[in-house]
Scaffold this motif. Structure first.
Motif, mmCIF file in Angstrom:
data_model
loop_
_atom_site.group_PDB
_atom_site.id
_atom_site.type_symbol
_atom_site.label_atom_id
_atom_site.label_comp_id
_atom_site.label_asym_id
_atom_site.label_seq_id
_atom_site.Cartn_x
_atom_site.Cartn_y
_atom_site.Cartn_z
ATOM 1 N N TYR A 16 2.286 4.216 3.293
ATOM 2 C CA TYR A 16 1.963 4.176 1.869
ATOM 3 C C TYR A 16 2.167 5.590 1.352
ATOM 4 C CZ TYR A 16 -0.174 3.307 -2.612
ATOM 5 O OH TYR A 16 -0.377 3.184 -3.968
ATOM 6 N N ASP A 43 3.402 -0.783 2.290
ATOM 7 C CA ASP A 43 2.512 -1.477 1.354
ATOM 8 C C ASP A 43 2.883 -1.189 -0.105
ATOM 9 O OD1 ASP A 43 1.094 -2.749 3.296
ATOM 10 O OD2 ASP A 43 -0.804 -1.734 2.937
ATOM 11 N N SER A 45 4.810 1.167 -1.532
ATOM 12 C CA SER A 45 4.652 2.573 -1.923
ATOM 13 C C SER A 45 5.375 2.885 -3.233
ATOM 14 C CB SER A 45 5.214 3.486 -0.820
ATOM 15 O OG SER A 45 4.521 3.320 0.378
ATOM 16 N N LYS A 71 -1.393 -2.688 -1.509
ATOM 17 C CA LYS A 71 -2.062 -1.828 -0.537
ATOM 18 C C LYS A 71 -3.409 -2.464 -0.182
ATOM 19 C CE LYS A 71 -3.286 3.034 0.239
ATOM 20 N NZ LYS A 71 -4.695 2.873 0.655
#
Length: 255
Positions: A16, A43, A45, A71
Protein backbone atom coordinates in the motif's frame (compact mmCIF):
# COMPACT_ATOMS: atom_id res chain seq x y z
CA UNK A 1 17.23 -27.50 2.49
CA UNK A 2 17.30 -25.98 -1.00
CA UNK A 3 14.49 -24.57 -3.12
CA UNK A 4 14.52 -27.76 -5.21
CA UNK A 5 14.04 -29.89 -2.09
CA UNK A 6 11.04 -28.03 -0.67
CA UNK A 7 9.11 -27.60 -3.93
CA UNK A 8 7.51 -24.49 -5.39
CA UNK A 9 7.87 -21.38 -3.25
CA UNK A 10 6.07 -18.07 -3.59
CA UNK A 11 6.73 -14.99 -1.47
CA UNK A 12 3.69 -12.78 -0.89
CA UNK A 13 4.51 -9.07 -0.73
CA UNK A 14 1.54 -6.92 0.40
CA UNK A 15 1.69 -3.30 -0.69
CA UNK A 16 0.00 0.00 0.00
CA UNK A 17 1.79 3.10 -1.29
CA UNK A 18 5.15 1.38 -1.82
CA UNK A 19 5.98 2.93 -5.20
CA UNK A 20 9.43 3.94 -3.96
CA UNK A 21 10.32 0.44 -2.80
CA UNK A 22 8.54 -2.24 -4.82
CA UNK A 23 10.76 -2.58 -7.89
CA UNK A 24 13.86 -2.40 -5.68
CA UNK A 25 12.76 -5.14 -3.30
CA UNK A 26 11.41 -7.46 -6.02
CA UNK A 27 14.66 -7.15 -7.96
CA UNK A 28 16.64 -8.05 -4.83
CA UNK A 29 14.40 -11.02 -4.12
CA UNK A 30 14.58 -12.37 -7.67
CA UNK A 31 18.37 -12.00 -7.64
CA UNK A 32 18.82 -13.60 -4.22
CA UNK A 33 16.47 -16.54 -4.88
CA UNK A 34 15.91 -17.01 -8.64
CA UNK A 35 13.81 -20.13 -8.04
CA UNK A 36 11.30 -18.34 -5.84
CA UNK A 37 8.17 -16.73 -7.33
CA UNK A 38 6.66 -13.44 -6.16
CA UNK A 39 3.05 -12.42 -5.62
CA UNK A 40 2.41 -8.72 -5.05
CA UNK A 41 -0.92 -8.08 -3.31
CA UNK A 42 -1.76 -4.41 -3.76
CA UNK A 43 -4.61 -2.80 -1.84
CA UNK A 44 -5.49 -0.16 -4.43
CA UNK A 45 -2.48 2.07 -3.71
CA UNK A 46 -3.20 5.64 -4.85
CA UNK A 47 0.51 6.27 -5.50
CA UNK A 48 0.66 3.89 -8.48
CA UNK A 49 2.23 0.89 -6.76
CA UNK A 50 -0.21 -1.41 -8.56
CA UNK A 51 0.89 -0.11 -11.97
CA UNK A 52 4.53 -0.68 -11.05
CA UNK A 53 3.65 -4.22 -9.99
CA UNK A 54 1.94 -4.83 -13.34
CA UNK A 55 5.07 -3.66 -15.11
CA UNK A 56 7.25 -6.04 -13.09
CA UNK A 57 4.88 -8.92 -13.83
CA UNK A 58 4.87 -8.09 -17.54
CA UNK A 59 8.66 -8.30 -17.63
CA UNK A 60 9.06 -11.41 -15.46
CA UNK A 61 6.75 -14.47 -15.60
CA UNK A 62 7.74 -15.37 -12.02
CA UNK A 63 6.13 -12.18 -10.71
CA UNK A 64 2.35 -12.04 -10.38
CA UNK A 65 -0.02 -9.38 -9.09
CA UNK A 66 -3.27 -9.59 -7.15
CA UNK A 67 -5.18 -6.31 -7.17
CA UNK A 68 -7.57 -5.50 -4.32
CA UNK A 69 -9.80 -2.47 -4.47
CA UNK A 70 -9.71 -1.37 -0.83
CA UNK A 71 -7.24 -1.19 2.05
CA UNK A 72 -8.54 -3.76 4.55
CA UNK A 73 -5.43 -4.49 6.58
CA UNK A 74 -2.30 -6.60 6.45
CA UNK A 75 -4.03 -9.82 7.47
CA UNK A 76 -6.75 -9.47 4.84
CA UNK A 77 -4.11 -8.98 2.14
CA UNK A 78 -2.20 -12.06 3.27
CA UNK A 79 -5.35 -14.18 3.43
CA UNK A 80 -6.14 -13.24 -0.16
CA UNK A 81 -2.57 -14.10 -1.16
CA UNK A 82 -2.64 -17.42 0.72
CA UNK A 83 -5.82 -18.50 -1.03
CA UNK A 84 -4.37 -17.58 -4.42
CA UNK A 85 -1.13 -19.47 -3.71
CA UNK A 86 -2.95 -22.58 -2.46
CA UNK A 87 -5.13 -22.58 -5.58
CA UNK A 88 -1.99 -22.29 -7.72
CA UNK A 89 -0.50 -25.38 -6.06
CA UNK A 90 2.50 -23.88 -4.24
CA UNK A 91 4.26 -26.09 -1.69
CA UNK A 92 5.68 -23.25 0.44
CA UNK A 93 4.05 -19.85 0.88
CA UNK A 94 5.98 -16.96 2.39
CA UNK A 95 5.44 -13.48 3.76
CA UNK A 96 7.71 -10.46 3.55
CA UNK A 97 7.43 -6.68 3.65
CA UNK A 98 7.95 -4.48 0.62
CA UNK A 99 9.96 -1.81 2.42
CA UNK A 100 13.30 -3.64 2.70
CA UNK A 101 13.04 -4.39 6.41
CA UNK A 102 13.08 -8.10 5.51
CA UNK A 103 16.23 -8.70 3.53
CA UNK A 104 15.74 -11.11 0.60
CA UNK A 105 19.41 -12.07 0.91
CA UNK A 106 18.51 -13.78 4.22
CA UNK A 107 15.59 -15.79 2.83
CA UNK A 108 17.91 -18.76 2.36
CA UNK A 109 18.13 -19.08 6.16
CA UNK A 110 14.38 -19.61 6.35
CA UNK A 111 14.37 -22.11 3.47
CA UNK A 112 17.10 -24.17 5.12
CA UNK A 113 15.15 -24.22 8.40
CA UNK A 114 12.09 -25.77 6.73
CA UNK A 115 13.59 -29.23 7.37
CA UNK A 116 11.41 -30.58 10.16
CA UNK A 117 9.35 -27.39 10.48
CA UNK A 118 5.83 -26.43 9.44
CA UNK A 119 6.30 -22.67 9.91
CA UNK A 120 9.62 -20.83 9.91
CA UNK A 121 9.88 -17.29 11.27
CA UNK A 122 12.71 -14.87 10.61
CA UNK A 123 13.07 -13.58 14.16
CA UNK A 124 14.58 -10.44 15.62
CA UNK A 125 14.48 -11.40 19.29
CA UNK A 126 16.38 -14.69 19.27
CA UNK A 127 20.16 -15.13 19.72
CA UNK A 128 21.83 -13.80 16.57
CA UNK A 129 18.83 -11.68 15.60
CA UNK A 130 18.99 -7.88 15.52
CA UNK A 131 17.29 -4.67 14.43
CA UNK A 132 18.87 -1.68 12.69
CA UNK A 133 17.86 1.97 13.09
CA UNK A 134 15.20 1.45 15.74
CA UNK A 135 15.01 3.83 18.71
CA UNK A 136 15.06 2.29 22.17
CA UNK A 137 11.35 3.02 22.61
CA UNK A 138 10.40 0.87 19.64
CA UNK A 139 12.74 -1.94 20.70
CA UNK A 140 11.12 -1.97 24.12
CA UNK A 141 7.63 -1.89 22.59
CA UNK A 142 8.37 -4.88 20.34
CA UNK A 143 10.18 -6.92 22.99
CA UNK A 144 7.53 -6.11 25.58
CA UNK A 145 4.74 -6.93 23.18
CA UNK A 146 6.24 -10.32 22.38
CA UNK A 147 6.81 -11.08 26.07
CA UNK A 148 3.16 -10.19 26.71
CA UNK A 149 2.08 -12.53 23.90
CA UNK A 150 4.13 -15.40 25.33
CA UNK A 151 2.69 -14.94 28.81
CA UNK A 152 -0.89 -14.41 27.68
CA UNK A 153 -1.03 -17.23 25.14
CA UNK A 154 1.34 -19.62 26.89
CA UNK A 155 3.61 -20.07 23.88
CA UNK A 156 7.41 -20.13 23.65
CA UNK A 157 7.87 -18.34 20.30
CA UNK A 158 10.13 -15.32 20.89
CA UNK A 159 9.01 -13.21 17.93
CA UNK A 160 5.36 -14.03 17.30
CA UNK A 161 4.74 -10.61 15.73
CA UNK A 162 7.43 -10.98 13.06
CA UNK A 163 6.35 -10.87 9.42
CA UNK A 164 9.18 -12.64 7.56
CA UNK A 165 7.85 -16.22 7.30
CA UNK A 166 7.54 -19.45 5.36
CA UNK A 167 4.50 -21.70 5.73
CA UNK A 168 4.34 -25.19 4.33
CA UNK A 169 1.18 -25.75 2.32
CA UNK A 170 -0.24 -28.27 4.77
CA UNK A 171 0.14 -25.74 7.60
CA UNK A 172 -2.21 -23.23 6.00
CA UNK A 173 -4.61 -26.02 5.10
CA UNK A 174 -4.65 -27.36 8.65
CA UNK A 175 -5.22 -24.03 10.43
CA UNK A 176 -8.34 -23.45 8.28
CA UNK A 177 -8.01 -19.95 6.89
CA UNK A 178 -11.80 -19.57 6.71
CA UNK A 179 -11.84 -19.32 10.53
CA UNK A 180 -9.25 -16.51 10.69
CA UNK A 181 -10.94 -13.19 11.49
CA UNK A 182 -7.94 -11.00 12.38
CA UNK A 183 -7.04 -8.58 9.60
CA UNK A 184 -4.50 -6.16 11.09
CA UNK A 185 -1.04 -6.71 12.54
CA UNK A 186 -2.44 -9.11 15.16
CA UNK A 187 -2.85 -11.51 12.24
CA UNK A 188 0.79 -12.57 12.60
CA UNK A 189 0.34 -13.63 16.22
CA UNK A 190 -2.96 -15.32 15.39
CA UNK A 191 -1.35 -17.54 12.74
CA UNK A 192 1.49 -18.56 15.09
CA UNK A 193 -0.97 -19.58 17.81
CA UNK A 194 -3.17 -21.46 15.35
CA UNK A 195 -0.16 -23.34 14.00
CA UNK A 196 0.93 -24.39 17.48
CA UNK A 197 -2.62 -25.35 18.51
CA UNK A 198 -2.79 -27.59 15.44
CA UNK A 199 0.17 -29.55 16.84
CA UNK A 200 2.59 -28.28 14.20
CA UNK A 201 6.21 -27.18 14.57
CA UNK A 202 7.31 -23.54 14.54
CA UNK A 203 11.01 -22.77 14.14
CA UNK A 204 12.67 -19.37 14.52
CA UNK A 205 15.88 -18.34 12.76
CA UNK A 206 17.77 -15.11 13.44
CA UNK A 207 17.59 -12.26 10.94
CA UNK A 208 18.74 -8.67 10.82
CA UNK A 209 15.68 -6.44 10.56
CA UNK A 210 16.36 -3.07 8.93
CA UNK A 211 14.00 -0.13 9.44
CA UNK A 212 12.73 1.31 6.16
CA UNK A 213 14.59 4.25 4.69
CA UNK A 214 11.97 5.21 2.06
CA UNK A 215 8.26 5.79 2.52
CA UNK A 216 6.16 5.90 5.66
CA UNK A 217 5.95 3.10 8.21
CA UNK A 218 2.50 1.53 8.63
CA UNK A 219 3.29 0.68 12.28
CA UNK A 220 2.25 3.71 14.31
CA UNK A 221 1.77 3.90 18.10
CA UNK A 222 -2.00 3.78 17.54
CA UNK A 223 -1.69 0.64 15.39
CA UNK A 224 0.56 -1.01 17.98
CA UNK A 225 -1.84 -0.12 20.79
CA UNK A 226 -4.82 -1.49 18.87
CA UNK A 227 -2.91 -4.70 18.10
CA UNK A 228 -2.13 -5.27 21.79
CA UNK A 229 -5.76 -4.59 22.68
CA UNK A 230 -6.96 -7.19 20.19
CA UNK A 231 -4.34 -9.70 21.34
CA UNK A 232 -5.56 -9.20 24.91
CA UNK A 233 -9.20 -9.78 23.97
CA UNK A 234 -8.36 -12.80 21.84
CA UNK A 235 -5.85 -14.21 24.33
CA UNK A 236 -8.22 -13.97 27.29
CA UNK A 237 -10.93 -15.65 25.26
CA UNK A 238 -8.51 -18.43 24.34
CA UNK A 239 -7.44 -18.86 27.97
CA UNK A 240 -11.09 -19.20 28.99
CA UNK A 241 -11.55 -21.82 26.29
CA UNK A 242 -8.46 -23.69 27.48
CA UNK A 243 -9.83 -23.73 31.03
CA UNK A 244 -13.19 -24.97 29.78
CA UNK A 245 -11.55 -27.82 27.84
CA UNK A 246 -9.41 -28.78 30.84
CA UNK A 247 -12.48 -28.87 33.10
CA UNK A 248 -14.35 -31.00 30.57
CA UNK A 249 -11.44 -33.49 30.43
CA UNK A 250 -11.37 -33.77 34.23
CA UNK A 251 -15.11 -34.42 34.28
CA UNK A 252 -14.74 -37.11 31.62
CA UNK A 253 -11.98 -38.87 33.60
CA UNK A 254 -14.06 -38.83 36.79
CA UNK A 255 -17.00 -40.62 35.20
Amino acid sequence: MSVDEVGRIVMIVPTYNEADNLAWIVERLRRAQPGVDVLVVDDGSPDGTGHIADGLAGADPQVRVLHRTTKEGLGAAYLAGFRWALAEGYDVIGEMDADGSHQPEQLGRLIEALAGADLVIGARWVPGGSVVNWPLSRRLLSRGGNLYVRLLLGISVKDATAGFRLFRRHTLEKVDLDLVRSTGYVFQTDLVARTLHAGLTVREVPIEFVERVRGDSKMTPDVASESLKRITEWGLRERREQARRALARRRDRSR
